[in-house]
Scaffold this motif. Structure first.
Motif, PDB file in Angstrom:
ATOM      1  N   ALA A  33       0.846  -1.182   0.000  1.00 26.18           N
ATOM      2  CA  ALA A  33       0.000   0.000   0.000  1.00 26.18           C
ATOM      3  C   ALA A  33       0.889   1.242   0.000  1.00 26.18           C
ATOM      4  O   ALA A  33       1.993   1.229   0.549  1.00 26.18           O
ATOM      5  N   MET A  34       0.395   2.286  -0.628  1.00 24.69           N
ATOM      6  CA  MET A  34       1.128   3.539  -0.723  1.00 24.69           C
ATOM      7  C   MET A  34       0.284   4.656  -0.132  1.00 24.69           C
ATOM      8  O   MET A  34      -0.942   4.590  -0.153  1.00 24.69           O
ATOM      9  N   GLY A  35       0.970   5.683   0.347  1.00 19.45           N
ATOM     10  CA  GLY A  35       0.206   6.773   0.931  1.00 19.45           C
ATOM     11  C   GLY A  35       0.889   8.117   0.762  1.00 19.45           C
ATOM     12  O   GLY A  35       2.061   8.193   0.399  1.00 19.45           O
ATOM     13  N   TRP A  36       0.113   9.160   1.002  1.00 20.00           N
ATOM     14  CA  TRP A  36       0.620  10.528   1.048  1.00 20.00           C
ATOM     15  C   TRP A  36       0.331  11.100   2.438  1.00 20.00           C
ATOM     16  O   TRP A  36      -0.772  10.934   2.964  1.00 20.00           O
ATOM     17  N   PHE A  37       1.325  11.761   2.976  1.00 20.29           N
ATOM     18  CA  PHE A  37       1.192  12.483   4.229  1.00 20.29           C
ATOM     19  C   PHE A  37       1.631  13.925   3.983  1.00 20.29           C
ATOM     20  O   PHE A  37       2.247  14.232   2.965  1.00 20.29           O
ATOM     21  N   VAL A  93       4.643  20.400   3.469  1.00 20.93           N
ATOM     22  CA  VAL A  93       5.527  19.481   2.749  1.00 20.93           C
ATOM     23  C   VAL A  93       4.783  18.155   2.638  1.00 20.93           C
ATOM     24  O   VAL A  93       4.304  17.628   3.648  1.00 20.93           O
ATOM     25  N   TYR A  94       4.689  17.651   1.429  1.00 18.27           N
ATOM     26  CA  TYR A  94       3.959  16.410   1.167  1.00 18.27           C
ATOM     27  C   TYR A  94       4.954  15.262   0.984  1.00 18.27           C
ATOM     28  O   TYR A  94       5.901  15.374   0.199  1.00 18.27           O
ATOM     29  N   TYR A  95       4.701  14.182   1.710  1.00 19.98           N
ATOM     30  CA  TYR A  95       5.591  13.025   1.716  1.00 19.98           C
ATOM     31  C   TYR A  95       4.863  11.805   1.159  1.00 19.98           C
ATOM     32  O   TYR A  95       3.701  11.555   1.479  1.00 19.98           O
ATOM     33  N   CYS A  96       5.605  11.043   0.393  1.00 16.93           N
ATOM     34  CA  CYS A  96       5.129   9.752  -0.098  1.00 16.93           C
ATOM     35  C   CYS A  96       5.595   8.670   0.881  1.00 16.93           C
ATOM     36  O   CYS A  96       6.697   8.760   1.434  1.00 16.93           O
ATOM     37  N   ALA A  97       4.764   7.649   1.077  1.00 21.83           N
ATOM     38  CA  ALA A  97       5.096   6.575   2.002  1.00 21.83           C
ATOM     39  C   ALA A  97       4.701   5.235   1.399  1.00 21.83           C
ATOM     40  O   ALA A  97       3.736   5.150   0.645  1.00 21.83           O
ATOM     41  N   ALA A  98       5.450   4.207   1.768  1.00 24.97           N
ATOM     42  CA  ALA A  98       5.171   2.861   1.267  1.00 24.97           C
ATOM     43  C   ALA A  98       5.165   1.864   2.411  1.00 24.97           C
ATOM     44  O   ALA A  98       5.984   1.957   3.334  1.00 24.97           O
ATOM     45  N   SER A  99       4.233   0.932   2.346  1.00 23.65           N
ATOM     46  CA  SER A  99       4.113  -0.089   3.375  1.00 23.65           C
ATOM     47  C   SER A  99       4.170  -1.465   2.728  1.00 23.65           C
ATOM     48  O   SER A  99       3.336  -1.777   1.899  1.00 23.65           O
ATOM     49  N   LYS A 100       5.130  -2.284   3.143  1.00 21.28           N
ATOM     50  CA  LYS A 100       5.272  -3.625   2.576  1.00 21.28           C
ATOM     51  C   LYS A 100       4.176  -4.561   3.055  1.00 21.28           C
ATOM     52  O   LYS A 100       3.785  -5.481   2.364  1.00 21.28           O
ATOM     53  N   SER A 101       3.713  -4.357   4.236  1.00 20.99           N
ATOM     54  CA  SER A 101       2.777  -5.313   4.808  1.00 20.99           C
ATOM     55  C   SER A 101       1.472  -4.688   5.284  1.00 20.99           C
ATOM     56  O   SER A 101       0.630  -5.375   5.836  1.00 20.99           O
ATOM     57  N   TRP A 116       9.907   6.152   3.311  1.00 17.31           N
ATOM     58  CA  TRP A 116       9.436   7.529   3.164  1.00 17.31           C
ATOM     59  C   TRP A 116      10.230   8.231   2.082  1.00 17.31           C
ATOM     60  O   TRP A 116      11.420   7.988   1.907  1.00 17.31           O
ATOM     61  N   GLY A 117       9.557   9.126   1.376  1.00 17.53           N
ATOM     62  CA  GLY A 117      10.274  10.023   0.494  1.00 17.53           C
ATOM     63  C   GLY A 117      10.764  11.226   1.274  1.00 17.53           C
ATOM     64  O   GLY A 117      10.485  11.360   2.473  1.00 17.53           O
ATOM     65  N   LYS A 118      11.463  12.133   0.599  1.00 22.87           N
ATOM     66  CA  LYS A 118      12.019  13.303   1.264  1.00 22.87           C
ATOM     67  C   LYS A 118      11.070  14.493   1.242  1.00 22.87           C
ATOM     68  O   LYS A 118      11.320  15.488   1.919  1.00 22.87           O
TER      69      LYS A 118
END
Length: 126
Positions: A33-37, A93-101, A116-118
């Motif tokens: 799953a991917m997300g934006w924060f 500031v908008y960050y991309c995030a990834a979750s393996k599980s 996390w992205g920068k």
């Protein structure tokens, strides 16, 4: 090495639109799953939106529901955040995030985040 690289931020006026991109390298996220924060000055990081890579179900924070849309392009290994009707309070500031599980539910809680992205800065003027 997994890398998440955000792009597309900038300075816009209230009511304008922007599309953020998160390019993913070093891993295939077919079952993740991917997300934006986002994090505004002086505030804690908060959840914005999430999407499951495989079936594409989505989840949004109430503050952006109806204005923002998260999507993914499997072929390009990229996640997008289309932001419409932007408001000054969307400045962050908008960050991309990834979750393996994780799932979109756990991403919305800020849990099970593996990468996390920068970040990319979005500024909305009134």
């Amino acid at each position: 090495q997994v890398q998440l690289v955000e792009s597309g931020g900038g300075l816009v006026q209230a009511g304008d639109s922007l599309r953020l991109s998160c390019a993913i390298s070093g891993r295939t996220f077919s079952r993740d799953a991917m997300g934006w924060f986002r994090q505004a000055p002086g505030k804690e990081r908060e959840f914005v939106a999430a999407i499951s890579w495989s079936i594409g179900n989505t989840r949004y924070a109430d503050s952006v529901k109806g204005r923002f849309t998260i999507s993914r392009d499997n072929a390009k290994n990229t996640v997008y955040l289309q932001m419409n009707s932007l408001k000054p309070e969307d400045t962050a500031v908008y960050y991309c995030a990834a979750s393996k599980s994780g799932t979109t539910y756990y991403i919305s809680l800020g849990e099970n985040i593996d990468y996390w992205g920068k970040g990319t800065l979005v500024t909305v003027s009134s």
